[in-house]
Design a protein around this motif. Structure first.
Motif, PDB file in Angstrom:
ATOM      1  N   THR A  28     -40.565  14.446  14.346  1.00  0.00           N
ATOM      2  CA  THR A  28     -41.444  14.717  13.141  1.00  0.00           C
ATOM      3  C   THR A  28     -40.996  13.830  12.016  1.00  0.00           C
ATOM      4  O   THR A  28     -39.992  13.363  11.773  1.00  0.00           O
ATOM      5  CB  THR A  28     -41.017  16.245  12.359  1.00  0.00           C
ATOM      6  OG1 THR A  28     -41.582  17.174  13.427  1.00  0.00           O
ATOM      7  CG2 THR A  28     -41.810  16.510  11.209  1.00  0.00           C
ATOM      8  N   ILE A  56     -46.064  14.383   9.980  1.00  0.00           N
ATOM      9  CA  ILE A  56     -46.658  14.119  11.280  1.00  0.00           C
ATOM     10  C   ILE A  56     -45.683  14.481  12.475  1.00  0.00           C
ATOM     11  O   ILE A  56     -44.616  14.183  12.389  1.00  0.00           O
ATOM     12  CB  ILE A  56     -47.082  12.648  11.376  1.00  0.00           C
ATOM     13  CG1 ILE A  56     -48.042  12.250  10.386  1.00  0.00           C
ATOM     14  CG2 ILE A  56     -47.500  12.339  12.750  1.00  0.00           C
ATOM     15  CD1 ILE A  56     -48.354  10.927  10.407  1.00  0.00           C
ATOM     16  N   SER A 105     -49.864  15.346  15.689  1.00  0.00           N
ATOM     17  CA  SER A 105     -50.335  16.542  15.007  1.00  0.00           C
ATOM     18  C   SER A 105     -49.826  16.365  13.694  1.00  0.00           C
ATOM     19  O   SER A 105     -48.772  16.039  12.974  1.00  0.00           O
ATOM     20  CB  SER A 105     -49.578  17.876  15.606  1.00  0.00           C
ATOM     21  OG  SER A 105     -49.806  18.133  17.013  1.00  0.00           O
ATOM     22  N   SER A 106     -51.003  16.875  12.755  1.00  0.00           N
ATOM     23  CA  SER A 106     -50.843  16.664  11.605  1.00  0.00           C
ATOM     24  C   SER A 106     -51.975  17.524  10.616  1.00  0.00           C
ATOM     25  O   SER A 106     -53.206  17.375  11.234  1.00  0.00           O
ATOM     26  CB  SER A 106     -51.270  15.361  10.806  1.00  0.00           C
ATOM     27  OG  SER A 106     -51.172  15.368   9.577  1.00  0.00           O
ATOM     28  N   GLU A 107     -51.560  18.679   9.908  1.00  0.00           N
ATOM     29  CA  GLU A 107     -52.381  19.624   9.217  1.00  0.00           C
ATOM     30  C   GLU A 107     -53.272  20.276  10.172  1.00  0.00           C
ATOM     31  O   GLU A 107     -54.421  20.289   9.865  1.00  0.00           O
ATOM     32  CB  GLU A 107     -53.291  18.899   8.208  1.00  0.00           C
ATOM     33  CG  GLU A 107     -52.188  18.149   7.196  1.00  0.00           C
ATOM     34  CD  GLU A 107     -53.162  17.614   6.040  1.00  0.00           C
ATOM     35  OE1 GLU A 107     -54.166  17.623   5.979  1.00  0.00           O
ATOM     36  OE2 GLU A 107     -52.553  16.927   5.097  1.00  0.00           O
ATOM     37  N   GLY A 108     -52.607  20.605  11.423  1.00  0.00           N
ATOM     38  CA  GLY A 108     -53.554  21.354  12.394  1.00  0.00           C
ATOM     39  C   GLY A 108     -54.405  20.735  13.244  1.00  0.00           C
ATOM     40  O   GLY A 108     -54.967  21.352  14.094  1.00  0.00           O
ATOM     41  N   GLU A 131     -42.436  12.190   7.741  1.00  0.00           N
ATOM     42  CA  GLU A 131     -43.089  12.466   6.785  1.00  0.00           C
ATOM     43  C   GLU A 131     -43.634  11.045   6.432  1.00  0.00           C
ATOM     44  O   GLU A 131     -42.992  10.133   6.203  1.00  0.00           O
ATOM     45  CB  GLU A 131     -42.374  12.813   5.605  1.00  0.00           C
ATOM     46  CG  GLU A 131     -43.184  13.508   4.516  1.00  0.00           C
ATOM     47  CD  GLU A 131     -42.515  14.351   3.611  1.00  0.00           C
ATOM     48  OE1 GLU A 131     -43.145  14.771   2.453  1.00  0.00           O
ATOM     49  OE2 GLU A 131     -41.403  15.180   3.933  1.00  0.00           O
ATOM     50  N   ASN A 159     -54.685  17.798  16.364  1.00  0.00           N
ATOM     51  CA  ASN A 159     -53.861  17.374  17.418  1.00  0.00           C
ATOM     52  C   ASN A 159     -54.818  16.191  18.014  1.00  0.00           C
ATOM     53  O   ASN A 159     -55.953  16.409  18.499  1.00  0.00           O
ATOM     54  CB  ASN A 159     -53.499  18.334  18.559  1.00  0.00           C
ATOM     55  CG  ASN A 159     -52.828  19.464  17.934  1.00  0.00           C
ATOM     56  OD1 ASN A 159     -51.910  19.349  17.061  1.00  0.00           O
ATOM     57  ND2 ASN A 159     -53.020  20.696  18.234  1.00  0.00           N
ATOM     58  N   ASP A 196     -50.213  10.568   5.112  1.00  0.00           N
ATOM     59  CA  ASP A 196     -50.891  11.674   6.054  1.00  0.00           C
ATOM     60  C   ASP A 196     -49.834  12.855   6.150  1.00  0.00           C
ATOM     61  O   ASP A 196     -50.564  13.573   6.712  1.00  0.00           O
ATOM     62  CB  ASP A 196     -50.759  11.192   7.510  1.00  0.00           C
ATOM     63  CG  ASP A 196     -51.346   9.705   7.849  1.00  0.00           C
ATOM     64  OD1 ASP A 196     -52.822   9.880   7.160  1.00  0.00           O
ATOM     65  OD2 ASP A 196     -51.365   9.079   8.494  1.00  0.00           O
ATOM     66  N   GLY A 197     -48.932  12.854   5.366  1.00  0.00           N
ATOM     67  CA  GLY A 197     -47.991  13.877   5.133  1.00  0.00           C
ATOM     68  C   GLY A 197     -47.019  14.117   6.247  1.00  0.00           C
ATOM     69  O   GLY A 197     -46.687  13.199   7.139  1.00  0.00           O
TER      70      GLY A 197
END
Length: 148
Positions: free
Chosen positions: A42, A51, A68-71, A44, A73, A48-49
Motif C-alpha cells: 500500500t 493505492i 485498488s484505489s477508492e473501491g 499513498e 480494482n 490518487d490517494g
C-alpha cells in the motif's frame, strides 16, 4: 395390486431421476489455476490517494497484479514467474501484459503486450523472506510487499 405396482414404478423412476440430477460433477477444473500466494503493498499518492497493489501468484507459474484505489480494482499487469513463492528465496517476475497507459502516458486501462524494446524494464527480481517480499523492477525501483 396394479395400483401398488404403478406407484412403485413411478417412485422408482423418481428415485432414479433424482440420483442422476443429484450427482456431483466429478470433473476437475484443471483449466483454472489456483492461487498459491498473495502479496500486497500500500502506498499513498498525492493525486490518487491510497493505492493497494496485490499480486496473485498461481500454481501454473502465472501471476496477476491488481491495483485498488477508492473501491476500484484494475488488473495492472499479468505475466509469468520462476521460483517458489511459497518459501524463502528468489523469484523472477516477467510482465507480459501491462496497462497501456503505462507505456504511452495515456488514460487507457486496456492490457496490452509489453513491446520487446521495453521487455527488460518489465522484469522484477523478488526476494522472499518470511512474510515479506521485496521487488526491484527493471528501472531499479524497490517495493516491499506483505504476504496475505
Amino acid at each position: 395390486m396394479r395400483k401398488f405396482a404403478k406407484i412403485s414404478a413411478v417412485l422408482a423412476a423418481m428415485v432414479l431421476a433424482l440420483a442422476f440430477v443429484g450427482c456431483k460433477d466429478d470433473d476437475d477444473d484443471d483449466d483454472d489455476p489456483s492461487v498459491l500466494t498473495t502479496w500486497y503493498c500500500t502506498e499513498e499518492d498525492e493525486e490518487d490517494g491510497v493505492i493497494t497493489e496485490t499480486v496473485y501468484f498461481y500454481d501454473d507459474n502465472t501471476f496477476k497484479v491488481v491495483e485498488s484505489s477508492e473501491g476500484v480494482n484494475i488488473t495492472f499487469a499479468t505475466g509469468t514467474y520462476t521460483g517458489d513463492t511459497t518459501k524463502d528465496g528468489s523469484v523472477v517476475i516477467t510482465i507480459k501484459k501491462v496497462v497501456k497507459g503505462i507505456l504511452d502516458d495515456s488514460e487507457s486501462l486496456d492490457l496490452v503486450e509489453v513491446p520487446s524494446e521495453y521487455a527488460s524494464e518489465f522484469i522484477w527480481k523478488a526476494t522472499i523472506s518470511g512474510n515479506t517480499m521485496s521487488t526491484v523492477d527493471g528501472e531499479g525501483e524497490l517495493s516491499a510487499w506483505i504476504k496475505k
